[in-house]
Design a protein around this motif. Structure first.
Motif, PDB file in Angstrom:
ATOM      1  N   TYR A 166       0.810  -1.229   0.094  1.00 60.26           N
ATOM      2  CA  TYR A 166      -0.061  -0.100   0.016  1.00 60.26           C
ATOM      3  C   TYR A 166       0.731   1.276   0.031  1.00 60.26           C
ATOM      4  O   TYR A 166       2.065   1.328   0.496  1.00 60.26           O
ATOM      5  CB  TYR A 166      -0.997   0.004   1.230  1.00 60.26           C
ATOM      6  N   LEU A 169      -1.699   4.858   3.651  1.00 61.51           N
ATOM      7  CA  LEU A 169      -2.794   4.137   4.542  1.00 61.51           C
ATOM      8  C   LEU A 169      -2.649   4.689   6.020  1.00 61.51           C
ATOM      9  O   LEU A 169      -1.705   4.958   6.471  1.00 61.51           O
ATOM     10  CB  LEU A 169      -2.317   2.737   4.558  1.00 61.51           C
ATOM     11  N   TRP A 170      -4.130   5.081   6.238  1.00 61.51           N
ATOM     12  CA  TRP A 170      -4.349   5.136   7.695  1.00 61.51           C
ATOM     13  C   TRP A 170      -5.996   4.834   7.838  1.00 61.51           C
ATOM     14  O   TRP A 170      -6.709   4.597   6.840  1.00 61.51           O
ATOM     15  CB  TRP A 170      -4.047   6.781   8.177  1.00 61.51           C
ATOM     16  N   ASP A 171      -6.502   4.678   9.109  1.00 56.90           N
ATOM     17  CA  ASP A 171      -7.683   4.423   9.333  1.00 56.90           C
ATOM     18  C   ASP A 171      -8.627   5.708   9.044  1.00 56.90           C
ATOM     19  O   ASP A 171      -8.790   6.189   9.824  1.00 56.90           O
ATOM     20  CB  ASP A 171      -7.838   3.979  10.956  1.00 56.90           C
ATOM     21  N   ASN A 224      -6.899   2.432   0.089  1.00 57.10           N
ATOM     22  CA  ASN A 224      -7.209   2.452   1.550  1.00 57.10           C
ATOM     23  C   ASN A 224      -8.475   1.590   1.595  1.00 57.10           C
ATOM     24  O   ASN A 224      -9.498   1.995   2.065  1.00 57.10           O
ATOM     25  CB  ASN A 224      -7.623   3.908   2.210  1.00 57.10           C
ATOM     26  N   SER A 228      -9.119  -1.289   7.280  1.00 55.56           N
ATOM     27  CA  SER A 228      -7.840  -0.840   7.555  1.00 55.56           C
ATOM     28  C   SER A 228      -8.140   0.116   8.696  1.00 55.56           C
ATOM     29  O   SER A 228      -7.631   1.169   8.641  1.00 55.56           O
ATOM     30  CB  SER A 228      -7.300  -0.214   6.332  1.00 55.56           C
ATOM     31  N   HIS A 230      -6.675   0.917  12.655  1.00 56.87           N
ATOM     32  CA  HIS A 230      -5.193   1.536  13.186  1.00 56.87           C
ATOM     33  C   HIS A 230      -4.320   0.174  13.567  1.00 56.87           C
ATOM     34  O   HIS A 230      -3.098   0.303  13.182  1.00 56.87           O
ATOM     35  CB  HIS A 230      -5.223   2.212  14.352  1.00 56.87           C
ATOM     36  N   VAL A 233      -3.319  -1.187  10.076  1.00 59.07           N
ATOM     37  CA  VAL A 233      -2.123  -0.229   9.379  1.00 59.07           C
ATOM     38  C   VAL A 233      -0.823  -0.484   9.915  1.00 59.07           C
ATOM     39  O   VAL A 233       0.193  -0.366   9.467  1.00 59.07           O
ATOM     40  CB  VAL A 233      -2.660   1.182   9.502  1.00 59.07           C
ATOM     41  N   THR A 234      -0.892  -0.296  11.384  1.00 56.60           N
ATOM     42  CA  THR A 234       0.348  -0.592  12.146  1.00 56.60           C
ATOM     43  C   THR A 234       1.188  -1.773  11.764  1.00 56.60           C
ATOM     44  O   THR A 234       2.306  -1.736  11.441  1.00 56.60           O
ATOM     45  CB  THR A 234       0.135  -0.150  13.668  1.00 56.60           C
ATOM     46  N   VAL A 242       3.830  -0.860   3.552  1.00 58.36           N
ATOM     47  CA  VAL A 242       2.977   0.397   3.631  1.00 58.36           C
ATOM     48  C   VAL A 242       4.292   1.573   3.313  1.00 58.36           C
ATOM     49  O   VAL A 242       5.110   1.492   4.173  1.00 58.36           O
ATOM     50  CB  VAL A 242       2.205   0.905   4.546  1.00 58.36           C
ATOM     51  N   VAL A 245       2.078   6.318   6.299  1.00 54.42           N
ATOM     52  CA  VAL A 245       0.940   6.222   7.290  1.00 54.42           C
ATOM     53  C   VAL A 245       0.956   7.630   7.814  1.00 54.42           C
ATOM     54  O   VAL A 245       2.080   8.457   7.930  1.00 54.42           O
ATOM     55  CB  VAL A 245       1.188   5.205   8.281  1.00 54.42           C
ATOM     56  N   ASP A 247       0.344   8.934  11.409  1.00 55.59           N
ATOM     57  CA  ASP A 247       0.449   8.283  12.794  1.00 55.59           C
ATOM     58  C   ASP A 247       1.070   9.467  13.722  1.00 55.59           C
ATOM     59  O   ASP A 247       1.642  10.297  13.234  1.00 55.59           O
ATOM     60  CB  ASP A 247       0.901   6.885  12.861  1.00 55.59           C
TER      61      ASP A 247
END
Length: 402
Positions: A166, A169-171, A224, A228, A230, A233-234, A242, A245, A247
Motif C-alpha cells: 500500500y 494508508l491510515w484508518d 485504503n 484498515s 489502526h 495499518v500499524t 506500507v 502512514v 500516525d
C-alpha cells in the motif's frame, strides 16, 4: 501592571520572611511520575527565590480531575494540577481550576496553538508543558522522497498500491486521523476566539465536503481498503508493506525496534499551499481553584514551563516542548524525528476543550463512514452530522439547566 506588583510582593515576602507576609510554606503539585522526577531536580531555584517548599505527588494526569473533585473541597488537594487540555472546559464548569493572567511577553514564549488550547470562555486556564499531533511517517525503502503536495502524495500512493503493498494508508474511518485533510480545506469543528464557540460548527463547509470526497476517492481507488483500522495499518507498516502512514509519535518506538527504515515528515500541503493541520493534544498545568496561594501557584506553573525545565523534560522523556526557543535547541532542532514532530504540531489546531466536543465524535464519524460505504453523498452526510451535533448540544445544555 498587576503581574509587576505581584512580583514585587513575592520578592518582599521572601525578604521579610513568610510569616510576616502570610506567604505559603509549601505548594503541592500533582504530576506524572517521570515528569515529577525532573521537576524535583530542578525546583531548587524557585524554592530559594520564593522561600517555599514544593512537593510533587505522583498521580497520573487522567485520574486527577476525579480526585480533585473529592480532595479539593476537603482541603486535601494540590495547588497545581497537570492534565490533558481537552478536559479543561469540564474542569472549569465544575469549578476545579482558577483562571490565570500573564503578560503578552510571557504568552509569546509558547507556540500559539498550545496557548489557544488553554482558553475557555475568554480566559486562560493554564500553561502548556508538552504537545503532540500526528504527522506523516514513511518507509524510506518504498518512498525515498516525500512528494511536495498532498495531491501528489495521494497519486504516488495509488501507484504504489499493488501486490499486497500500500502507498498511503491510515484508518480513514477515524476522524482524529482524518482531521488534517479536513482542516486543510478550511473546515473547522467550532469557531474560535479566545475560546470555542459551540454555536459555530464548520463541519459542513464546501471545504469539508471536498475533503470527505477526497477520502472517498482514496477508498474507491483501493489504496485504503475497508477494514484498515489502526492496528491493521500499524502491522502492515511494521511488515514493510506500507510506504506512508499518518500516525503519531507514540508509534515510533515500535517502528524503530522493528528495524523499519522510516522517516518523519510534515504532511505535505495542498497544491494551493494550504497547510494540513492535524488535531493537537496539549499537556498543561492549571492552578487549583481550592489553592490558598493562587498567585504564587501561577508563578510556579510559569517556572515549570520555562526554557530550562522543558528542555530537561524533553531530554528525560522525549515529550515535545511547546516553546519555540526550546525547539530551537540542537537536541531537538537536529533530531530528525523530534524537529519534524514539533513543526507539525506547531501548525496544528487544538482539539476543542469544551464538553460539547463529546457531541461531535460520533455524528462526524458516522457521516464519514456512511459516505465511504456509499450510503449517501458527502454533502448530505455532513449536513446531517451538523444537525445531529446541534441537537445533542441543545440536549446537553437543557439537561444541565434542569
Amino acid at each position: 501592571m498587576r503581574r509587576k506588583l505581584l512580583g514585587m510582593l513575592l520578592v518582599a515576602c521572601v525578604l521579610l520572611g513568610s510569616a510576616s507576609c502570610g506567604a505559603a510554606e509549601k505548594l503541592v503539585v500533582w504530576g506524572q511520575t517521570e515528569h515529577n522526577e525532573v521537576f524535583r531536580r530542578m525546583i531548587g531555584p524557585f524554592e530559594e527565590k520564593y522561600g517555599v517548599t514544593v512537593e510533587f505527588i505522583d498521580i497520573h494526569p487522567l485520574g486527577q480531575r476525579e480526585k480533585l473533585v473529592l480532595d479539593g473541597p476537603a482541603g486535601k488537594g494540590p495547588d497545581v494540577v497537570s492534565w490533558p487540555h481537552d478536559g479543561l472546559g469540564l474542569a472549569v464548569l465544575q469549578g476545579l481550576v482558577a483562571p490565570v493572567e500573564f503578560p503578552e511577553e510571557v504568552l509569546n514564549e509558547y507556540f500559539q496553538v498550545a496557548i489557544d488550547a488553554l482558553y475557555y470562555d475568554g480566559q486562560l486556564w493554564g500553561l502548556p508543558y508538552a504537545f503532540n499531533s500526528v504527522a506523516l511517517i514513511y518507509n524510506k525503502d518504498l518512498l525515498p522522497e516525500v512528494p511536495a503536495t498532498f495531491e501528489e502524495l495521494v497519486e504516488v500512493g495509488k501507484e504504489l498500491t499493488k501486490n499486497g503493498q500500500y502507498g498511503l494508508l491510515w484508518d480513514i474511518t477515524n476522524v482524529y486521523f482524518d482531521w488534517a485533510v479536513f482542516s486543510g480545506k478550511g473546515a473547522y469543528i467550532f469557531g474560535f476566539d479566545e475560546g470555542f464557540d459551540v454555536s459555530d460548527i464548520g463541519l459542513a463547509t464546501p471545504g469539508a465536503v471536498e475533503a470527505l470526497e477526497l477520502l472517498v476517492d482514496m477508498r474507491k481507488s483501493g489504496m485504503n481498503p475497508e477494514g484498515s483500522d489502526h492496528n491493521v495499518v500499524t502491522s502492515l507498516f511494521l511488515e514493510g508493506k506500507v510506504a506512508a502512514v499518518i500516525d503519531g509519535p507514540w508509534s515510533l518506538t515500535g517502528f524503530r525496534d522493528a528495524g523499519v527504515n522510516y522517516g518523519v515528515a510534515k504532511i505535505p500541503p495542498y497544491a494551493d499551499g494550504s497547510e494540513l493541520r492535524p488535531l493537537v493534544s496539549v499537556s498543561c498545568f492549571s492552578v487549583s481553584a481550592f489553592s490558598e496561594n493562587k498567585e504564587l501557584a501561577a508563578e510556579l506553573i510559569k517556572y515549570l514551563t520555562s526554557y530550562d525545565v522543558l528542555l530537561a523534560i524533553y531530554e528525560e522523556t522525549a515529550d515535545l516542548p511547546p516553546r519555540p526557543d526550546v525547539a530551537s535547541h540542537p537536541a531537538i532542532a537536529e533530531h530528525p524525528d523530534a524537529s519534524v514532530l514539533v513543526a507539525q504540531a506547531a501548525v496544528g489546531t487544538p482539539t476543542p476543550n469544551v464538553p460539547e466536543m463529546n457531541a461531535v465524535w460520533l455524528p462526524f464519524t458516522d457521516a464519514v463512514i456512511a459516505t465511504l460505504t456509499g450510503q449517501t453523498d458527502a454533502e448530505f452526510a455532513l449536513e446531517m452530522a451538523v444537525e445531529m451535533i446541534r441537537e445533542a448540544i441543545y440536549e446537553m445544555h437543557r439537561g444541565a439547566n434542569r
